[in-house]
Design a protein around this motif. Structure first.
Motif, PDB file in Angstrom:
ATOM      1  N   PRO A 263       0.830  -1.210   0.000  1.00 60.08           N
ATOM      2  CA  PRO A 263       0.000   0.000   0.000  1.00 60.08           C
ATOM      3  C   PRO A 263       0.861   1.255   0.000  1.00 60.08           C
ATOM      4  CG  PRO A 263       0.096  -0.952   2.197  1.00 60.08           C
ATOM      5  CD  PRO A 263       0.831  -1.901   1.298  1.00 60.08           C
ATOM      6  N   GLY A 264       0.235   2.370  -0.327  1.00 57.75           N
ATOM      7  CA  GLY A 264       0.945   3.633  -0.296  1.00 57.75           C
ATOM      8  C   GLY A 264       1.501   4.024  -1.653  1.00 57.75           C
ATOM      9  N   HIS A 476       5.818  -1.567  -4.793  1.00 57.98           N
ATOM     10  CA  HIS A 476       4.904  -0.446  -5.067  1.00 57.98           C
ATOM     11  C   HIS A 476       4.583  -0.305  -6.548  1.00 57.98           C
ATOM     12  CE1 HIS A 476       4.872   1.379  -1.032  1.00 57.98           C
ATOM     13  NE2 HIS A 476       6.130   0.991  -0.947  1.00 57.98           N
TER      14      HIS A 476
END
Length: 542
Positions: A263-264, A476
């Motif tokens: 996440p992020g 990511h």
């Protein structure tokens, strides 16, 4: 009056006569028919055994004797009407279209049963770069590099240009429940990108893996921007103009399964190193070849020449401001506030001028030392092998070279601008005084990616550093198949469409779509079930 009565009575008499005549004709015809002779009866033949009735087909309806239409036509008319074909129909296996011998008969075993569909509902696939890369067997799926497709298969073209190769996927490794069981499960899928604007993806499906076919270089299209320095002089160090061939794993993710997608935002993972600062003298940042060592000296010399040029261009303007402030003080006739401002400039600007002159002198001295080191590196590169000891000795020499940075900042008490001198080593990267280490580190990492993917060994300290950094980037920047779009796609209907593939802007894989967005290729579920990959819809989502 009497005339009307006689006319009425005459009409009634005519009607009565006409009716009597009709009854007489009917009775005459009936009497004649009854008086006609009857035919003599013949002897009845001996009854024969009746043949057994043929069984009726199960699916054919009973036909009444007075119906003279053909049985096939009646069956079609009486059959229940078929509605429009639904997209969740039984898919036609890709393997049957491509002529796989084991699927030529169209066995039902190629199609998952209802229990399997329910079990695999909601399954998606993540395309995860291998970090570390496994060397025990050839990669079955990979990003970048070159496709391994039959030589007779035409290369996809966009406005006359060959498409950029993005990835090749082994269909046998795809989860059974991906795309609700639709799509290929044998052969390979290859994806290509429009080299003109990077806004369209095309897909090919083929049965046999063949020899690698050279892929076109991406050039400036869709490549991750590194630095303006890397796009400068043709003789300057350049990044590799290609997407690295990076083996990948296909990871199935169902409801409740751990997702490798972190996440992020990816920005923090990409830029943390440059925001925090680092020292090139650390072992993990050493050059790993003579080429990377020479690039280091070239970058440093070019950066110091630019710094000197900028300081010399700004210095005359500061000297003019100082002379103007001193003259205003001599002339007088100012308000108290203006006088205080001129006195502050007359006090602070000489410090800035002296600091910049000292910085120019430090650059001159450092450049002289660096040119001597660069000449030594070039001479040794022709006769010696590069080693970790060579890199350590080189970085120790560079670390002893000192530079000066002039920082202009307001005084915390008075608020007046102050000039402060900061001395630091040539190898040190300071976020507030970036010189060349940022650009060099980006180039070194680019070269390291291609060396790593081509099985060229890296020093242990650098390999451990890069693998840890690349693992964070990959988490990511994971691409996927069959999932809900990572970002909003206008017009996408999950009930009738599927995400065939979605590529994510990746600093690791060196491609970018739009302003750091994603490039999704969606397809109607009915077209996917029939294997029609020509009906893709490409969208960039930022």
């Amino acid at each position: 009056m009497s005339g009307d009565v006689f006319a009425y009575a005459g009409n009634l008499a005519f009607l009565a006569l006409f009716g009597a005549l009709g009854l007489a004709v009917r009775n005459f015809a009936r009497d004649k028919l009854e008086s006609a002779p009857k035919p003599k009866s013949k002897a009845k033949p001996t009854p024969k055994a009746k043949p057994k009735p043929k069984p009726k087909p199960k699916n054919k309806p009973d036909i009444e004797p007075h119906c003279y239409a053909s049985a096939d036509r009646v069956a079609r008319v009486l059959a229940p009407r078929r509605l429009e074909r639904r997209i969740d129909m039984r898919p036609v296996p890709f393997e049957r279209r491509l002529g796989y011998p084991e699927a030529a008969g169209g066995e039902a075993s190629d199609v998952p049963c209802q229990e399997e569909k329910e079990e695999n509902a909601g399954v998606v696939a993540r395309l995860v770069p291998q970090i570390p890369i496994r060397r025990d067997a050839p990669a079955r799926s990979w990003f970048g590099g070159a496709p391994e497709m039959p030589a007779a298969m035409p290369w996809p073209k966009f406005s006359g240009k060959r498409g950029l190769f993005l990835a090749q996927i082994c269909c046998a490794d795809l989860p059974e429940g991906l795309w609700n069981g639709r799509g290929p499960r044998k052969g390979w899928l290859a994806f290509f990108l429009d080299p003109n604007d990077g806004a369209e993806v095309r897909a090919l499906h083929f049965a046999e893996r063949a020899a690698p076919r050279p892929a076109p270089a991406p050039g400036a299209c869709c490549t991750w921007p590194l630095s303006g320095v890397l796009a400068g002089d043709a003789d300057a160090p350049r990044r590799v103009d290609a997407f690295p061939r990076w083996p990948l794993d296909i990871v199935a993710v169902g409801p409740g399964d751990p997702d490798p997608l972190a996440p992020g935002d990816a920005h923090a993972a990409r830029n943390r190193l440059f925001r925090e600062g680092f020292d090139l003298a650390a072992p993990e940042h050493h050059p790993f070849s003579w080429a990377s060592a020479l690039a280091l000296t070239d970058f440093a010399l070019a950066a110091m020449a630019r710094r000197k040029t900028l300081i010399k261009a700004a210095l005359p303007d500061v000297e003019k401001q100082l002379a103007r402030a001193r003259k205003q003080i001599e002339l007088g006739g100012m308000t108290q506030a203006m006088l205080a401002e001129m006195e502050r400039k007359a006090e602070d600007l000489p410090k800035l001028v002296d600091g910049w002159k000292a910085a120019v002198a430090a650059v001159d001295a450092a450049s002289e030392q660096l040119r001597a080191i660069a000449a030594d590196v070039r001479a040794r590169a022709e006769t010696e092998d590069f080693s970790e000891e060579t890199a350590a000795a080189l970085m120790e020499r560079l670390r002893k070279i000192e530079l000066i940075h002039v920082e202009r900042a307001p005084d915390p008490e008075s608020g007046a601008e102050q000039a402060r001198l900061i001395r630091f080593a040539l190898t040190e990267h300071r976020p507030d005084a970036a010189l060349f280490a940022h650009d060099y580190e980006l180039l070194r990492e680019d070269w390291a990616k291609h060396a790593y993917c081509a099985h060229h060994p890296l020093p242990q300290a650098q390999r451990a550093y890069f693998e840890a950094r690349w693992r964070k980037l990959a988490a990511h920047e994971i691409c996927g198949l069959g999932h809900a779009p990572f970002r909003g796609l206008p017009g996408f209907d999950p009930e009738t469409q599927a995400v065939l593939v979605e590529f994510v802007s990746s600093a690791l894989l060196k491609w970018r779509f739009g302003n750091d967005g994603t490039l999704a290729a969606t397809i109607d579920q009915g077209a996917l079930a029939q294997g029609d990959l020509t009906r893709l819809r490409s969208q960039i989502s930022e």
